[in-house]
Design a protein around this motif. Structure first.
Motif, short mmCIF file in Angstrom:
data_model
loop_
_atom_site.label_atom_id
_atom_site.label_comp_id
_atom_site.label_asym_id
_atom_site.label_seq_id
_atom_site.Cartn_x
_atom_site.Cartn_y
_atom_site.Cartn_z
N SER A 55 12.45 134.78 30.78
CA SER A 55 11.00 134.94 30.58
C SER A 55 10.49 136.17 31.31
O SER A 55 11.00 136.52 32.39
CB SER A 55 10.26 133.70 31.09
N THR A 56 9.52 136.83 30.71
CA THR A 56 8.90 138.01 31.30
C THR A 56 7.38 137.82 31.29
O THR A 56 6.79 137.49 30.24
CB THR A 56 9.25 139.28 30.50
N ILE A 57 6.77 138.01 32.44
CA ILE A 57 5.32 137.89 32.53
C ILE A 57 4.69 139.23 32.15
O ILE A 57 5.15 140.29 32.58
CB ILE A 57 4.89 137.48 33.96
N PHE A 58 3.66 139.19 31.33
CA PHE A 58 2.96 140.41 30.91
C PHE A 58 1.46 140.13 30.87
O PHE A 58 1.01 138.99 30.97
CB PHE A 58 3.44 140.85 29.53
N ARG A 59 0.69 141.20 30.74
CA ARG A 59 -0.76 141.06 30.59
C ARG A 59 -1.21 141.73 29.29
O ARG A 59 -0.78 142.84 28.98
CB ARG A 59 -1.51 141.67 31.78
N GLU A 60 -2.07 141.03 28.57
CA GLU A 60 -2.63 141.62 27.37
C GLU A 60 -3.60 142.74 27.76
O GLU A 60 -4.19 142.72 28.84
CB GLU A 60 -3.38 140.55 26.55
N ARG A 61 -3.79 143.69 26.89
CA ARG A 61 -4.67 144.82 27.17
C ARG A 61 -6.10 144.48 26.73
O ARG A 61 -6.72 145.19 25.93
CB ARG A 61 -4.17 146.08 26.49
N ASN A 62 -6.61 143.37 27.28
CA ASN A 62 -7.96 142.93 26.91
C ASN A 62 -8.84 142.71 28.14
O ASN A 62 -9.86 142.03 28.07
CB ASN A 62 -7.90 141.64 26.07
N GLY A 63 -8.43 143.28 29.28
CA GLY A 63 -9.24 143.14 30.48
C GLY A 63 -10.34 144.18 30.56
O GLY A 63 -10.36 145.16 29.80
N ALA A 64 -11.24 143.99 31.50
CA ALA A 64 -12.32 144.96 31.69
C ALA A 64 -11.78 146.34 32.04
O ALA A 64 -12.37 147.36 31.69
CB ALA A 64 -13.26 144.47 32.81
N ILE A 65 -10.63 146.38 32.70
CA ILE A 65 -10.04 147.65 33.13
C ILE A 65 -9.59 148.49 31.92
O ILE A 65 -9.43 149.70 32.03
CB ILE A 65 -8.85 147.37 34.08
N HIS A 66 -9.41 147.83 30.77
CA HIS A 66 -9.01 148.54 29.55
C HIS A 66 -10.22 148.99 28.73
O HIS A 66 -10.06 149.72 27.76
CB HIS A 66 -8.12 147.65 28.68
#
Length: 319
Positions: free
Chosen positions: A267-278
């Motif tokens: 398993s690999t943890i990732f973050r979607e590009r839907n945060g305020a920083i994006h």
């Protein structure tokens, strides 16, 4: 009583709490060493009488005193600096190695959306209880598009449907209330044990945005407080609301997910590009700091790699 409580300055209630008093005295003692800061702070304490604005001011005082106590020759703190080429001011200026960093402090005291949802629920319940000759148990779910202006239309819709169902002998129905857009779902179930003149039981909910989405929207409302030509830091205090750092990190950095390799099952943890920083609107903000429950030592921090004016790691480490 509540009326008497609201008439008193918020500082009065602060002084009744020994822990809060000790903390405030320590912070004001720290700030008292700066003859340019303390008069402004005292003036704001006198004018910020209601609990919400006073709590926001208390956050400012706490953060200001924290940084003031850590001043060095290369780290200076100023209160309410004028934004260059603007009539507005930010909350704090941190001068790190001679370079200015403008800071805005944002205290989230309670969830306004949640409070408004509950108010709408209560208003709808009251109007449903006023419907005559309702033999049905009523359950409803309001969408985020539902507003106070939709209440009377919903009640008229319900009255018509209840009359139709009663005349045809139907015992239940699943309904959708729409006015140019989906507004609410309603479920009606007839209870034969109820008298026809009695009021139906009401169950309800409001379909809400997730906590991280609400926090993201709140973060985006603060971007206009900054100049596009300066290095800027947004400090967010999560106070008196049921939010967690996970929610803030999801709001800021994107929702965390897990990818699983079907062959190796790793398993690999990732973050979607839907945060305020994006979001392009946060390009004015070079760094984000968040803490909760009046404990600034527990803060989490994140640099914005997409900022128009990048803050260095070494400078941000000092914050």
């Amino acid at each position: 009583n509540q009326k008497e409580r609201l008439q008193k300055h918020a500082l009065f209630w602060e002084l009744l709490d020994a822990v809060k008093v000790k903390k405030l005295v320590n912070e004001l003692t720290t700030l008292n060493s700066d003859s340019q800061i303390i008069p402004s702070v005292i003036s704001k304490i006198k004018s910020y009488e209601d609990p919400d604005s006073f709590d926001s001011l208390r956050t400012e005082i706490m953060v200001l005193a924290y940084y003031k106590s850590r001043e060095t020759a290369n780290f200076k703190v100023k209160f309410e600096p004028q934004i260059p080429n603007s009539a507005k001011k930010n909350d704090i200026l941190l001068v790190i190695d001679g370079e200015p960093h403008y800071v805005e402090i944002f205290t989230i005291l309670h969830d306004e959306i949640e409070r408004n949802n509950r108010r709408l629920e209560d208003m709808v319940k009251v109007r449903i209880e006023e419907i005559n000759n309702n033999p049905f148990l009523v359950s409803f779910s309001l969408f985020s598009t539902f507003t106070e202006q939709d209440i009377e239309g919903l009640i008229q819709f319900l009255e018509t449907k209840i009359a139709d169902l009663s005349s045809t002998g139907q015992s239940k129905a699943e309904l959708s209330f729409e006015e140019n857009d989906s507004k609410a779902d309603i479920w009606l179930i007839k209870d034969d044990s109820k008298r026809s003149s009695s009021v139906g039981m009401i169950m309800s909910e409001v379909r809400r945005m997730s906590t991280d989405r609400r926090l993201k929207n709140l973060i985006l409302t603060k971007t206009d407080q900054f100049s596009p030509n300066t290095k800027n830091i947004l400090i967010t205090h999560l106070a008196h609301i049921p939010a967690h750092f996970d929610d803030y990190e999801n709001a800021l950095l994107g929702v965390e997910g897990v990818r699983i390799n079907k062959i190796t099952m790793e398993s690999t943890i990732f973050r979607e590009r839907n945060g305020a920083i994006h979001d392009p609107r946060t390009k004015r903000i070079g760094g984000f700091i968040c803490f909760r429950n009046w404990d600034y030592t527990s803060r989490i921090k994140a640099l914005n790699p997409n900022a128009d004016n990048i803050i260095t790691d070494s400078a941000f480490n000092l914050t």
